[in-house]
Design a protein around this motif. Structure first.
Motif, PDB file in Angstrom:
ATOM      1  N   LEU A 243       0.866  -1.320  -0.030  1.00 39.58           N
ATOM      2  CA  LEU A 243       0.131   0.049  -0.065  1.00 39.58           C
ATOM      3  C   LEU A 243       0.956   1.318  -0.064  1.00 39.58           C
ATOM      4  N   ALA A 244       1.702   1.065   0.964  1.00 36.91           N
ATOM      5  CA  ALA A 244       2.848   2.358   0.689  1.00 36.91           C
ATOM      6  C   ALA A 244       3.398   2.571  -0.518  1.00 36.91           C
ATOM      7  N   TYR A 245       3.946   1.366  -0.771  1.00 41.85           N
ATOM      8  CA  TYR A 245       4.662   1.333  -2.437  1.00 41.85           C
ATOM      9  C   TYR A 245       3.821   2.266  -3.363  1.00 41.85           C
ATOM     10  N   GLY A 246       2.451   1.633  -3.551  1.00 38.61           N
ATOM     11  CA  GLY A 246       1.525   1.982  -4.518  1.00 38.61           C
ATOM     12  C   GLY A 246       1.157   3.614  -4.362  1.00 38.61           C
ATOM     13  N   PHE A 247       1.151   3.800  -3.089  1.00 33.23           N
ATOM     14  CA  PHE A 247       0.639   5.240  -2.840  1.00 33.23           C
ATOM     15  C   PHE A 247       1.747   6.218  -3.005  1.00 33.23           C
ATOM     16  N   ILE A 248       2.826   6.160  -2.671  1.00 28.87           N
ATOM     17  CA  ILE A 248       4.094   6.976  -3.307  1.00 28.87           C
ATOM     18  C   ILE A 248       4.363   6.879  -4.641  1.00 28.87           C
ATOM     19  N   TYR A 249       4.095   5.744  -5.329  1.00 24.81           N
ATOM     20  CA  TYR A 249       4.555   5.664  -6.867  1.00 24.81           C
ATOM     21  C   TYR A 249       3.489   6.473  -7.382  1.00 24.81           C
ATOM     22  N   LYS A 250       2.335   6.213  -7.109  1.00 31.62           N
ATOM     23  CA  LYS A 250       1.198   7.056  -7.877  1.00 31.62           C
ATOM     24  C   LYS A 250       1.394   8.516  -7.606  1.00 31.62           C
ATOM     25  N   MET A 251       1.690   9.007  -6.488  1.00 25.17           N
ATOM     26  CA  MET A 251       1.984  10.233  -6.113  1.00 25.17           C
ATOM     27  C   MET A 251       3.338  10.997  -7.099  1.00 25.17           C
ATOM     28  N   VAL A 252       4.234  10.183  -6.999  1.00 25.24           N
ATOM     29  CA  VAL A 252       5.582  10.850  -7.852  1.00 25.24           C
ATOM     30  C   VAL A 252       5.005  10.849  -9.328  1.00 25.24           C
ATOM     31  N   GLU A 253       4.352   9.825  -9.821  1.00 18.60           N
ATOM     32  CA  GLU A 253       3.831   9.662 -11.333  1.00 18.60           C
ATOM     33  C   GLU A 253       3.047  10.867 -11.539  1.00 18.60           C
ATOM     34  N   ASP A 254       1.854  11.101 -10.603  1.00 24.13           N
ATOM     35  CA  ASP A 254       0.860  12.178 -10.870  1.00 24.13           C
ATOM     36  C   ASP A 254       1.305  13.373 -10.916  1.00 24.13           C
ATOM     37  N   VAL A 255       1.995  13.743  -9.836  1.00 24.12           N
ATOM     38  CA  VAL A 255       2.559  15.038  -9.700  1.00 24.12           C
ATOM     39  C   VAL A 255       3.757  15.672 -10.342  1.00 24.12           C
ATOM     40  N   ALA A 256       4.736  14.593 -10.517  1.00 28.19           N
ATOM     41  CA  ALA A 256       5.929  15.167 -11.120  1.00 28.19           C
ATOM     42  C   ALA A 256       5.959  14.691 -12.641  1.00 28.19           C
ATOM     43  N   GLY A 257       5.025  13.684 -13.009  1.00 26.80           N
ATOM     44  CA  GLY A 257       5.359  12.983 -14.151  1.00 26.80           C
ATOM     45  C   GLY A 257       6.018  11.541 -14.193  1.00 26.80           C
ATOM     46  N   LYS A 258       5.900  10.735 -15.479  1.00 27.32           N
ATOM     47  CA  LYS A 258       6.362   9.710 -15.748  1.00 27.32           C
ATOM     48  C   LYS A 258       7.768   9.786 -15.711  1.00 27.32           C
ATOM     49  N   ASP A 259       8.494  10.739 -16.060  1.00 31.25           N
ATOM     50  CA  ASP A 259      10.045  10.917 -16.111  1.00 31.25           C
ATOM     51  C   ASP A 259      10.656  11.043 -14.734  1.00 31.25           C
ATOM     52  N   ALA A 260       9.532  11.348 -13.688  1.00 29.24           N
ATOM     53  CA  ALA A 260      10.147  11.585 -12.283  1.00 29.24           C
ATOM     54  C   ALA A 260      10.148   9.981 -11.653  1.00 29.24           C
ATOM     55  N   VAL A 261       9.717   8.953 -12.150  1.00 30.06           N
ATOM     56  CA  VAL A 261       9.690   7.656 -11.484  1.00 30.06           C
ATOM     57  C   VAL A 261      11.090   7.214 -11.267  1.00 30.06           C
ATOM     58  N   LYS A 262      12.373   7.732 -11.843  1.00 30.79           N
ATOM     59  CA  LYS A 262      13.470   7.126 -11.361  1.00 30.79           C
ATOM     60  C   LYS A 262      13.921   7.720 -10.287  1.00 30.79           C
ATOM     61  N   PHE A 263      13.323   8.665  -9.529  1.00 31.19           N
ATOM     62  CA  PHE A 263      13.751   9.386  -8.360  1.00 31.19           C
ATOM     63  C   PHE A 263      12.601   8.756  -7.137  1.00 31.19           C
ATOM     64  N   PHE A 264      11.828   7.910  -7.658  1.00 33.44           N
ATOM     65  CA  PHE A 264      10.916   7.207  -6.726  1.00 33.44           C
ATOM     66  C   PHE A 264      11.539   6.516  -5.399  1.00 33.44           C
ATOM     67  N   PRO A 265      12.834   5.809  -5.573  1.00 30.46           N
ATOM     68  CA  PRO A 265      13.384   5.186  -4.331  1.00 30.46           C
ATOM     69  C   PRO A 265      13.644   6.255  -3.242  1.00 30.46           C
ATOM     70  N   TYR A 266      14.288   7.355  -3.779  1.00 30.99           N
ATOM     71  CA  TYR A 266      14.484   8.302  -2.649  1.00 30.99           C
ATOM     72  C   TYR A 266      13.546   9.045  -1.914  1.00 30.99           C
ATOM     73  N   ILE A 267      12.178   9.147  -2.976  1.00 37.00           N
ATOM     74  CA  ILE A 267      11.259   9.777  -2.391  1.00 37.00           C
ATOM     75  C   ILE A 267      10.441   8.945  -1.303  1.00 37.00           C
ATOM     76  N   MET A 268      10.307   7.562  -1.747  1.00 32.14           N
ATOM     77  CA  MET A 268       9.825   6.634  -1.030  1.00 32.14           C
ATOM     78  C   MET A 268      10.576   6.595   0.333  1.00 32.14           C
ATOM     79  N   THR A 269      11.878   6.400   0.408  1.00 40.51           N
ATOM     80  CA  THR A 269      12.657   6.317   1.528  1.00 40.51           C
ATOM     81  C   THR A 269      12.455   7.468   2.421  1.00 40.51           C
ATOM     82  N   LEU A 270      12.035   8.801   1.869  1.00 41.97           N
ATOM     83  CA  LEU A 270      12.045  10.047   2.582  1.00 41.97           C
ATOM     84  C   LEU A 270      10.702   9.926   3.341  1.00 41.97           C
ATOM     85  N   PHE A 271       9.782   9.515   2.610  1.00 41.27           N
ATOM     86  CA  PHE A 271       8.372   9.655   3.102  1.00 41.27           C
ATOM     87  C   PHE A 271       8.436   8.539   4.093  1.00 41.27           C
ATOM     88  N   MET A 272       8.808   7.330   4.045  1.00 44.23           N
ATOM     89  CA  MET A 272       8.718   6.249   5.071  1.00 44.23           C
ATOM     90  C   MET A 272       9.727   6.588   6.362  1.00 44.23           C
TER      91      MET A 272
END
Length: 267
Positions: free
Chosen positions: A89-118
């Motif tokens: 749930l946490a993975y999907g929630f943050i992944y969708k946030m990154v994709e919706d807000v910053a765009g698909k090209d921001a998905v490569k930054f997802f690991p850092y943003i997920m770590t920050l949120f957690m």
């Protein structure tokens, strides 16, 4: 289920009232004492290398994240366990946030943003345990998180776009006479971002815990009449649980917004 939650919350409130009650009868309440940084070993002296209660609870937050995300989902199954469900749930929630807000090209930054949120949300929730220490209530911790986000996004913007990244500050759609003034405002607002991130997170967490301490002090000082502030603590404790999540969410979604500016620096 609702009754069970109520009794658990009430039990936590009662424990909080006993733990955080003043040492002597009366209203000598010191709500800011809970934020004091203390050395774990070697007396009261705190140097830059001294292990403190901040260090301890930061490591506990990291340990809790490891247990949830790594160990909890180690034995993945078609029917997920509770830990696996939370991790997914946490993975999907943050992944969708990154994709919706910053765009698909921001998905490569997802690991850092997920770590920050957690880290932020786990530290916030651990801080709600009686006798614990809330690391995100300190500006030194939130300040480092905010500065790292600011520097990383700024470097990303210049690496990807070079000098064109400065177009973020130039409002080309505005009248020519107003553009220099707006550019100055944009530059100031850009450099205020880390300050805003830092103060918003630490300030909200600190204020909520201070209020809880005050009400808990009233409960401890009133003796038999302690049930009066306990009702207020119960309501405020539930609010703090919500705030713990919302502040982590706000910090993360603003990071995504700033990342979008770095990836697409134009007005």
């Amino acid at each position: 289920m609702g009754k069970l939650f109520f009794y658990v919350a009430l039990a936590l409130v009662l424990v909080s009232g006993l733990v955080f009650a003043p040492e002597h009868a009366g209203l000598a309440i010191h709500p800011m004492d809970q934020f004091t940084v203390k050395a774990l070993f070697g007396g009261d002296h705190v140097a830059w290398y001294t292990p403190t209660n901040v260090t301890l609870w930061m490591f506990l937050a990291i340990g809790a994240i490891f247990v949830l995300l790594v160990m909890g989902s180690a034995n993945r199954g078609i029917v997920p366990s509770r830990a696996q469900s939370i991790a997914e749930l946490a993975y999907g929630f943050i992944y969708k946030m990154v994709e919706d807000v910053a765009g698909k090209d921001a998905v490569k930054f997802f690991p850092y943003i997920m770590t920050l949120f957690m880290f932020i949300v786990t530290a916030n929730f651990l801080g709600l345990i009686p006798m614990s220490f809330t690391t995100t209530s300190h500006f030194a911790v939130t300040g480092v998180l905010a500065v790292v986000v600011f520097v990383a996004i700024t470097i990303t913007g210049f690496v990807l776009h070079g000098v064109k990244f400065l177009g973020l500050f130039w409002v080309s759609s505005a009248p020519l006479a107003l553009r220099p003034i707006l550019a100055l405002i944009e530059v100031i607002s850009y450099f205020v971002r880390p300050v805003s991130l830092c103060i918003r997170l630490a300030g909200n967490i600190m204020a909520g815990h201070a209020v809880l301490k005050v009400f808990a002090g009233f409960a401890g000082a009133l003796g038999a009449a302690s049930f009066l502030p306990i009702f207020a603590i119960s309501a405020f404790y539930a609010l703090e649980v919500l705030v713990a999540f919302i502040q982590a969410y706000v910090f993360t979604i603003l990071t995504c917004v700033y990342l979008k500016d770095a990836l697409h620096p134009s007005h």
